[in-house]
Design a protein around this motif. Structure first.
Motif, mmCIF file in Angstrom:
data_model
loop_
_atom_site.group_PDB
_atom_site.id
_atom_site.type_symbol
_atom_site.label_atom_id
_atom_site.label_comp_id
_atom_site.label_asym_id
_atom_site.label_seq_id
_atom_site.Cartn_x
_atom_site.Cartn_y
_atom_site.Cartn_z
ATOM 1 N N TYR A 192 18.167 -1.954 -27.858
ATOM 2 C CA TYR A 192 19.481 -1.325 -27.767
ATOM 3 C C TYR A 192 19.965 -1.349 -26.320
ATOM 4 O O TYR A 192 19.177 -1.520 -25.389
ATOM 5 N N CYS A 193 21.270 -1.146 -26.132
ATOM 6 C CA CYS A 193 21.878 -1.066 -24.795
ATOM 7 C C CYS A 193 22.739 0.191 -24.709
ATOM 8 O O CYS A 193 23.974 0.110 -24.818
ATOM 9 N N ARG B 90 24.025 2.102 -28.251
ATOM 10 C CA ARG B 90 24.836 0.956 -28.658
ATOM 11 C C ARG B 90 23.926 -0.136 -29.194
ATOM 12 O O ARG B 90 22.759 -0.225 -28.819
ATOM 13 N N PRO B 91 24.474 -0.990 -30.064
ATOM 14 C CA PRO B 91 23.691 -2.151 -30.503
ATOM 15 C C PRO B 91 23.303 -3.014 -29.299
ATOM 16 O O PRO B 91 24.006 -3.053 -28.286
ATOM 17 N N GLY B 92 22.189 -3.710 -29.435
ATOM 18 C CA GLY B 92 21.693 -4.506 -28.325
ATOM 19 C C GLY B 92 22.622 -5.619 -27.900
ATOM 20 O O GLY B 92 22.593 -6.046 -26.744
ATOM 21 N N THR B 93 23.455 -6.095 -28.812
ATOM 22 C CA THR B 93 24.333 -7.228 -28.500
ATOM 23 C C THR B 93 25.707 -6.807 -27.973
ATOM 24 O O THR B 93 26.511 -7.665 -27.619
ATOM 25 N N GLN B 94 25.979 -5.516 -27.905
ATOM 26 C CA GLN B 94 27.315 -5.060 -27.495
ATOM 27 C C GLN B 94 27.507 -5.231 -25.992
ATOM 28 O O GLN B 94 26.639 -4.867 -25.194
ATOM 29 N N HIS B 95 28.652 -5.772 -25.600
ATOM 30 C CA HIS B 95 28.968 -5.959 -24.186
ATOM 31 C C HIS B 95 29.276 -4.611 -23.533
ATOM 32 O O HIS B 95 29.775 -3.690 -24.172
ATOM 33 N N ASP C 275 13.824 -1.526 -24.939
ATOM 34 C CA ASP C 275 13.034 -2.531 -25.651
ATOM 35 C C ASP C 275 12.478 -1.947 -26.948
ATOM 36 O O ASP C 275 11.596 -1.089 -26.925
ATOM 37 N N ASN C 276 13.014 -2.388 -28.093
ATOM 38 C CA ASN C 276 12.501 -1.990 -29.405
ATOM 39 C C ASN C 276 12.106 -3.225 -30.200
ATOM 40 O O ASN C 276 12.294 -3.299 -31.419
ATOM 41 N N SER C 277 11.566 -4.210 -29.492
ATOM 42 C CA SER C 277 11.179 -5.465 -30.124
ATOM 43 C C SER C 277 10.029 -5.237 -31.102
ATOM 44 O O SER C 277 9.247 -4.282 -30.973
ATOM 45 N N ALA D 36 18.768 -8.154 -21.134
ATOM 46 C CA ALA D 36 17.480 -8.199 -20.435
ATOM 47 C C ALA D 36 16.507 -9.179 -21.087
ATOM 48 O O ALA D 36 15.376 -9.324 -20.622
ATOM 49 N N GLY D 37 16.932 -9.821 -22.189
ATOM 50 C CA GLY D 37 16.078 -10.799 -22.850
ATOM 51 C C GLY D 37 15.067 -10.216 -23.801
ATOM 52 O O GLY D 37 14.095 -10.875 -24.162
#
Length: 453
Positions: free
Chosen positions: A163-164, A182-187, A144-146, A158-159
């Motif tokens: 990053y992931c 990895r970027p947060g949106t990467q599968h 979580d880096n919101s 995770a909403g």
């Protein structure tokens, strides 16, 4: 209640004596020789000192670059890590920004050198499964880096915005081979074959036993299964996998009706109102498995007529799960499911990165620098794991409940955050621990093992 007189003593004290052990581990792998010849500097702080300093911070559960300022006048920090000089915060940040991309592979070399070493003449015990395989657990998790504008922060599964990273853990003790940001949106499955190309050869070089790669349904990809089989053939090292099946658009209700109508199907009653059946089928997947260990899929269909609260359901509720594996036929379907369930232990290792090492919010706005931070964090985690496994489970260790593995938090509390005084006497430096120190025996023993290795 006693009223104390607060006094400033005429000598230096340290609250992080455990860095002496970290320094010995880095000395054993000849850290400077791995870094400085490849990345020399004309003047200023050597790159090996930059990396040593930051690894020291990570081993204390700190990752912010500005934290180094508190250690610039700390003689013990400098001596324990073998630093010529302690870099300033701007130097540390600028150097890591400038060399981040070039140092990606260096972190893996450090990890390989560290984990392939011997302690007291014995190789590292990564921990095997009762079946004889050494697990290699692969998974992604959310950081979580919101509320930040860091590069490539995105909406995670995770909403949260962050990053992931992909993590790979070898053995049952939680040694981390890679923490790839990895970027947060990467599968999960996207480009993971490149991670396997690095991680699998490294794992095969560290253990002689067969490897069992375990991953969840996010990695249910033919490309990844082919990559595992290709590495097994190339390395001549036995490798199997258990990857949870992603049912996608599978008609669960139709399959459930067919199984329920078949009188030959054996159902197991787990509790009143809940039963399940298990079966398997052979798969013909191109370049996956071998003649001896072909690919197959284990299925488990669960039927609930009463929910967990004891409420009867108007219509039965069905859940279909599956696991694709290349384990040989001697592993029965329920054994395969049980082996996969043990994969959940890796969630504890994720939490050790995020909470124990305080690594959830990364320190830089640049993606490459944060990637390097994660790679070095894997090295730091292994340093702490080695220290914990070789001290906190010994007879003279502080009183704790019996366990096969100590959390990173316990290592930080019991060994890294240890009070000590550095004394210069007769041309020697002495690290003095308190006479009431309960971990002195194992601390001194392990330090002696590292020096004598």
């Amino acid at each position: 209640m006693t009223d104390f007189i607060i006094k400033k003593l005429p000598y230096d004290l340290s609250s992080h004596a455990g860095l002496a052990l970290v320094g010995q581990y880095l000395k054993r792998i000849n850290f400077s020789a791995l870094v400085d010849p490849k990345f020399p500097v004309r003047s200023g702080v050597a790159n090996s000192c930059i990396l040593r300093s930051y690894l020291g911070l990570l081993c204390l559960g700190k990752n912010d670059f500005d934290t180094i300022e508190g250690f610039r006048t700390d003689a013990f920090f400098k001596r324990s890590l073998g630093l010529q000089t302690v870099p300033s915060s701007p130097t540390l940040r600028q150097r890591m920004n400038a060399h981040a991309a070039n140092w990606f592979d260096l972190a893996m070399q450090l990890n390989t050198a560290l984990l392939s070493g011997r302690i007291n003449g014995k190789p590292i015990d990564f921990g095997q499964l009762p079946c004889g395989y050494t697990p290699l657990d692969i998974d992604t998790f959310a950081m979580d880096n919101s509320g930040t504008s860091k590069e490539l922060v995105g909406r995670t599964y995770a909403g949260v915005d962050g990053y992931c990273p992909l993590a790979a853990y070898l053995g049952t003790e939680g040694y981390c081979l890679e923490l790839a940001l990895r970027p947060g949106t990467q599968h999960s499955a996207n480009e993971s074959e490149y991670n396997l190309e690095r991680v699998l050869p490294m794992a095969a070089s560290l253990v002689d036993t067969p490897l069992l790669v375990r991953a969840d349904s996010g990695f249910c990809s033919l490309k990844l299964m082919q990559a595992i089989t290709a590495q097994a053939n190339e390395r001549k090292h036995a490798m199997a996998f258990i990857i949870k099946w992603n049912p996608r658009t599978t008609p669960v209700e139709a399959i459930a009706a067919k199984r329920s109508a078949d009188p030959t199907v054996q159902w197991c009653l787990e509790r009143e109102g809940k039963r399940f059946c298990v079966w398997q089928e052979a798969l013909e997947l191109e370049r996956v498995g071998s003649e001896k260990c072909p690919a197959r899929r284990i299925y488990r269909l669960t039927e609930r007529t009463i929910n967990k609260h004891g409420q009867p359901l108007l219509l039965p509720e069905y859940v279909l799960e599956g696991w694709t594996t290349t384990l040989d036929a001697s592993f029965k379907p329920l054994q395969v499911i049980e082996l996969y369930c043990d994969h959940a232990t890796h969630e504890q290792f994720h939490s050790e990165f995020k909470s124990d090492m305080d690594l959830e919010r990364l320190p830089s706005g640049k993606f490459d620098t944060n990637y390097l931070v994660c790679q070095l964090a894997a090295v730091a985690m292994n340093l702490l794991r080695l220290i914990g496994q070789h001290t906190l489970n010994e007879p003279g260790s502080p009183v704790r409940h019996k366990a096969k593995r100590r959390r990173i938090k316990t290592v930080l509390q019991e060994l890294m955050g240890k009070a000590a005084r550095m004394i210069s006497h007769a041309g020697q430096l002495v690290l003095g621990l308190g006479r009431n120190d309960g971990a002195f025996e194992v601390f001194a023993l392990h330090y002696g093992q590292l020096r004598g290795a």
